[in-house]
Scaffold this active site. Structure first.
Site, PDB file in Angstrom:
ATOM      1  N   GLN A  29       0.830  -1.214   0.000  1.00 39.09           N
ATOM      2  CA  GLN A  29       0.000   0.000   0.000  1.00 39.09           C
ATOM      3  C   GLN A  29       0.864   1.264   0.000  1.00 39.09           C
ATOM      4  OE1 GLN A  29      -1.868   0.749   3.768  1.00 39.09           O
ATOM      5  NE2 GLN A  29      -3.535   1.949   2.912  1.00 39.09           N
ATOM      6  N   GLY A  30       0.791   2.055  -1.059  1.00 40.66           N
ATOM      7  CA  GLY A  30       1.594   3.275  -1.153  1.00 40.66           C
ATOM      8  C   GLY A  30       0.755   4.522  -0.977  1.00 40.66           C
ATOM      9  N   TYR A  31       0.400   4.822   0.263  1.00 39.03           N
ATOM     10  CA  TYR A  31      -0.341   6.055   0.556  1.00 39.03           C
ATOM     11  C   TYR A  31       0.604   7.085   1.195  1.00 39.03           C
ATOM     12  CZ  TYR A  31      -5.121   4.175  -0.109  1.00 39.03           C
ATOM     13  OH  TYR A  31      -6.280   3.667  -0.625  1.00 39.03           O
ATOM     14  N   SER A  32       1.167   6.723   2.384  1.00 35.73           N
ATOM     15  CA  SER A  32       1.928   7.701   3.175  1.00 35.73           C
ATOM     16  C   SER A  32       3.219   8.114   2.484  1.00 35.73           C
ATOM     17  CB  SER A  32       2.281   7.104   4.542  1.00 35.73           C
ATOM     18  OG  SER A  32       1.149   6.604   5.160  1.00 35.73           O
ATOM     19  N   GLU A  72     -10.274  -0.679   6.479  1.00 35.90           N
ATOM     20  CA  GLU A  72      -9.063  -1.028   7.204  1.00 35.90           C
ATOM     21  C   GLU A  72      -9.303  -0.921   8.711  1.00 35.90           C
ATOM     22  OE1 GLU A  72      -5.719   1.344   5.932  1.00 35.90           O
ATOM     23  OE2 GLU A  72      -4.345   0.419   7.358  1.00 35.90           O
ATOM     24  N   SER A  79      -3.716   7.527  12.896  1.00 35.59           N
ATOM     25  CA  SER A  79      -3.302   7.500  14.313  1.00 35.59           C
ATOM     26  C   SER A  79      -4.523   7.647  15.235  1.00 35.59           C
ATOM     27  CB  SER A  79      -2.299   8.619  14.597  1.00 35.59           C
ATOM     28  OG  SER A  79      -2.985   9.855  14.642  1.00 35.59           O
ATOM     29  N   ASN A  80      -4.362   7.219  16.490  1.00 38.33           N
ATOM     30  CA  ASN A  80      -5.491   7.280  17.424  1.00 38.33           C
ATOM     31  C   ASN A  80      -5.930   8.720  17.705  1.00 38.33           C
ATOM     32  OD1 ASN A  80      -5.342   4.567  17.390  1.00 38.33           O
ATOM     33  ND2 ASN A  80      -5.208   4.285  19.610  1.00 38.33           N
ATOM     34  N   GLU A  81      -4.963   9.660  17.652  1.00 47.57           N
ATOM     35  CA  GLU A  81      -5.347  11.074  17.866  1.00 47.57           C
ATOM     36  C   GLU A  81      -6.291  11.524  16.735  1.00 47.57           C
ATOM     37  OE1 GLU A  81      -2.167  10.025  17.974  1.00 47.57           O
ATOM     38  OE2 GLU A  81      -1.791  10.205  20.125  1.00 47.57           O
TER      39      GLU A  81
END
Ligand SMILES: Cc1cc2nc3c(=O)[nH]c(=O)nc-3n(C[C@H](O)[C@H](O)[C@H](O)COP(=O)(O)OP(=O)(O)OC[C@H]3O[C@@H](n4cnc5c(N)ncnc54)[C@H](O)[C@@H]3O)c2cc1C
Length: 400
Positions: free
Chosen positions: A126-129, A245, A385-387
Site C-alpha cells: 500500500q503506497g499512501y503515506s 481497514e 493515528s489514534n489522535e
C-alpha cells in the site's frame, strides 16, 4: 441487538473450528504461539490453504470469487481465526486493493488482477503515506505526469509494509496541482514493482526486523491503463479503503487469546518467586484490561448488529480502532511485566546463533514479549493515528 447465533451460524462456527484443527499447519502454529515472525513462504502457504478451502476472500461478493458470507459469518470466521491465534490474511490484496478493483476498476483490470489476488500469487503493498504526508494525506506530493501512453511517476512513499516482498504497489499520486481542493488532484495508480526506477529501502523497526520500507520512484513509466477509475477521483476510492481497514482493528478474539495466555503465565511461579497474580496491583491491572476488552466486544457486536441490517460502518470504526489498539497495548505491557527479567530485550540473530534450529519454539514467548511490546507501539499509529481517530469521533459522534 441480537447476539444469539442461529443453528446455521453455530454449525458454521463448528465447520471453521474443524477446519482450523485439521488444516492449520503445526509449524506455523508453533511460530505464532511463540511470537516468532512468519516468513514470506509461511504467510503465502497459509493464504493458499484458505484459498483452497474457498475462504480467501471473506469480504468479497460471490460474483468476484468471494465467499458472499453475511456480516455475522464473517464475524464468526474472524473470531475463530483470532481465537486460534492463526495468522490474519494479509490485508493488502484481499482486503484493500481487491475491493477497490472490483468496485471502481474496469473489466480488463478485474480480469487481470483479481484472480492472482485471490490465489495469493501476486503480493501487493500500500503506497499512501509519504515523508511529511501521513495524517494530512491530502498533502501528498508523489507526482504522476501524463506523457503519451504513460504516466511519469516521481516521489517517495514511506512506512510501506512488507514492500520488500511485493510484486505490485497501489498508490495515491498527484496528477494535478491546479485544483480548487487538494483532494481533487489525487489519482489511484497500480504500479509493477519491477518497473525500472522503483527501489525499496528498508526501515528497521526497534525490534530489529524489516517490516516497513521506503519506496522510491524515479522517472517510473506507468501505462495509462493502470489508472483505476477516473483521474482526480483517487481520494474518493482511497477513503473507502481506509474505513474498511479500521473496522478490522478491534481484534477482540486475538486479544482474548492473549489475555488467557497472560493469566496462565502470570499464575505461575517464576524461578521460585510468587506468581505475579498474587500481587493485588498486578491482578487489578489484568482485571482492568479484561473489562476494557469486554466493553470492546460489546461495542463491536453493536456495530455488527447495525451492519447485519445493512447500515454502513460509520465513525464506530474509529472507536473500534482506538479501543482495540488500546487493549492490545495494555496486554503487551502486562505480558512484559509478567515475563519479568525473561523479557529483557535481545537481538534475535544473536539468540538464534546461540540456540539454533528453533530450539526455543514453544518456550520463547516470554523473551519475545519485549519484541512484541516494542513492535506493537505501531498499532496506535498505523491505519490513521489514534489522535486522528479521536478527532473523527469528536466531529461525527459528539458533534464538536
Ligand atoms: C508499522 C506501520 C506500518 C505502516 N504501513 C503503511 C503502509 O503499508 N502503507 C502506507 O501508506 N502507510 C503505512 N503506515 C503509515 C501510517 O498510516 C502513518 O504513519 C499514519 O497515518 C501517521 O502519519 P505520520 O507517520 O506521517 O505521522 P504524522 O501525521 O506526522 O503525525 C505525528 C503525530 O502528530 C499527531 N497528529 C497529526 N495531526 C494531528 C491532528 N490534526 N490532531 C491531533 N494530532 C495530530 C499524530 O497523531 C501523531 O501522533 C504505516 C505506519 C506504521 C507505523
Amino acid at each position: 441487538m441480537d447476539i444469539i447465533f442461529s443453528a446455521e451460524e453455530l454449525a458454521f462456527q463448528q465447520e471453521v473450528r474443524t477446519f482450523l484443527k485439521e488444516k492449520y499447519p503445526d509449524d506455523i502454529r508453533k511460530k505464532q504461539d511463540s511470537g516468532i515472525s512468519l516468513s514470506r513462504d509461511d504467510m503465502i502457504r497459509w493464504q493458499k490453504i484458505l484459498y483452497e478451502q474457498g475462504w480467501a476472500a471473506v469480504n468479497w461478493p460471490v460474483e468476484n470469487g468471494g465467499t458472499g458470507w453475511s456480516p455475522i459469518q464473517r464475524y464468526i470466521f474472524e473470531n475463530e481465526i483470532g481465537a486460534a491465534n492463526a495468522p490474519e490474511f494479509l490485508p493488502f490484496g484481499v482486503k484493500m486493493i481487491g475491493p477497490i478493483i472490483y468496485t471502481f476498476g474496469n473489466d480488463e483490470q478485474k480480469r487481470r488482477f483479481l484472480p492472482d489476488i485471490l490465489s495469493s500469487d501476486v503480493w501487493w503493498c500500500q503506497g499512501y503515506s509519504e515523508p511529511g504526508s501521513g495524517s494530512d494525506l491530502a498533502s501528498l506530493k508523489t507526482k504522476a505526469e501524463r506523457q503519451g501512453d504513460h504516466y511519469l511517476v516521481n516521489g517517495t512513499k514511506t512506512w510501506t509494509t512488507l514492500a520488500q516482498y511485493a510484486d505490485w504497489i497501489f498508490c495515491l499520486v498527484r496528477t494535478s496541482s491546479d485544483v480548487a481542493r487538494r483532494q481533487e488532484g489525487i489519482s489511484f495508480l497500480l504500479i509493477d514493482m519491477q518497473t525500472p526506477g522503483v527501489s525499496v529501502k528498508p526501515i528497521i523497526t526497534i525490534d530489529g526486523v524489516q517490516e516497513i520500507n521506503e519506496v522510491h520512484f524515479e522517472n517510473v513509466e506507468v501505462p495509462l491503463e493502470n489508472l483505476v477509475g477516473e483521474e482526480g477521483k483517487g481520494w474518493t476510492y482511497g477513503k473507502v479503503l481506509l474505513e474498511h481497514e479500521r473496522t478490522n482493528m478491534a481484534t477482540v478474539a486475538r486479544s482474548e487469546y492473549r489475555l488467557n495466555r497472560l493469566k496462565e503465565q502470570a499464575g505461575q511461579s517464576v524461578h521460585g518467586g510468587p506468581p505475579c497474580m498474587d500481587d493485588p496491583n498486578f491482578a487489578r491491572k489484568v482485571a482492568a484490561a479484561e473489562i476494557e476488552l469486554k466493553a470492546l466486544e460489546y461495542t463491536q457486536l453493536r456495530t455488527l448488529a447495525a451492519v447485519a441490517v445493512g447500515k454502513a460502518p460509520g465513525p464506530e470504526s474509529s472507536i473500534l480502532k482506538i479501543k482495540g489498539t488500546l487493549v492490545q497495548q495494555m496486554l503487551d505491557e502486562l505480558l512484559l511485566e509478567a515475563a519479568g527479567y525473561y523479557a529483557l530485550p535481545y537481538v534475535p540473530d544473536q539468540y538464534d546463533l546461540e540456540f539454533p534450529n528453533s530450539e526455543r519454539i514453544g518456550h520463547g514467548a516470554e523473551t519475545r514479549s519485549s519484541l512484541k511490546y516494542f513492535n506493537n507501539r505501531k498499532a496506535s499509529i498505523y491505519g490513521g493515528s489514534n489522535e486522528i481517530q479521536k478527532n473523527v469521533v469528536a466531529k461525527h459522534v459528539l458533534g464538536l
